[in-house]
Design a protein around this motif. Structure first.
Motif: not given
Length: 155
Positions: A1-6, A71-74, A103-106, A108-118
């Protein structure tokens, strides 16, 4: 899983420039909608534009399920701004966006979470209640997070 949390994306986002350049980004500002200060949202938009991303902004609290799914799939990257963790988690679960995201993370998509998003990536978000007030209309029976990580982010 690709996550960038900050804590503050515009301060560190250039570290992953190659993950953003010429990519489609789903930009989710939902957590910030009930906050007084939202300067971090604008600074993130500016950084994505500077880094060459094509940004599609979508508020999951008002959009239809099929629109969110499309939007998420695209998107190549799914970005969640900071704001209120409880409001964001409530909207993710109420709309089914939590399952779309997983499903989208599975894939291989990257999720970026900032603060609450992390914060929402943790097993539970209860620990952040000292910093984030639960909205009066919070509809969840528990404080479960997305359970994508086995630690707790404190931005």
């Amino acid at each position: 899983m690709k996550l960038f949390l900050c804590s503050h994306f515009s301060s560190v986002g250039s570290l992953i420039k190659e993950e953003i350049d010429n990519k489609k980004v789903a930009f989710i500002p939902t957590a910030s909608l009930r906050e007084g200060y939202t300067g971090y949202v604008g600074s993130a938009r500016k950084l994505f534009n500077k880094l060459g991303a094509a940004v599609t902004e979508i508020d999951i609290s008002t959009e239809a399920y099929l629109t969110i799914q499309s939007v998420f799939e695209d998107a190549d990257v799914i970005y969640f701004t900071g704001g209120n963790s409880f409001f964001l988690m409530d909207q993710l679960r109420k709309t089914g966006t939590d399952e779309i995201l997983k499903k989208e993370l599975e894939k291989g998509k990257l999720m970026i979470g900032e603060s609450a998003g992390a914060i929402i990536c943790a097993p539970t978000i209860q620990y952040i209640e000292q910093m984030d007030e639960k909205p009066e209309d919070y509809s969840q029976e528990d404080d479960a997070g997305l359970d994508l990580i086995d630690f707790y982010v404190l931005p």
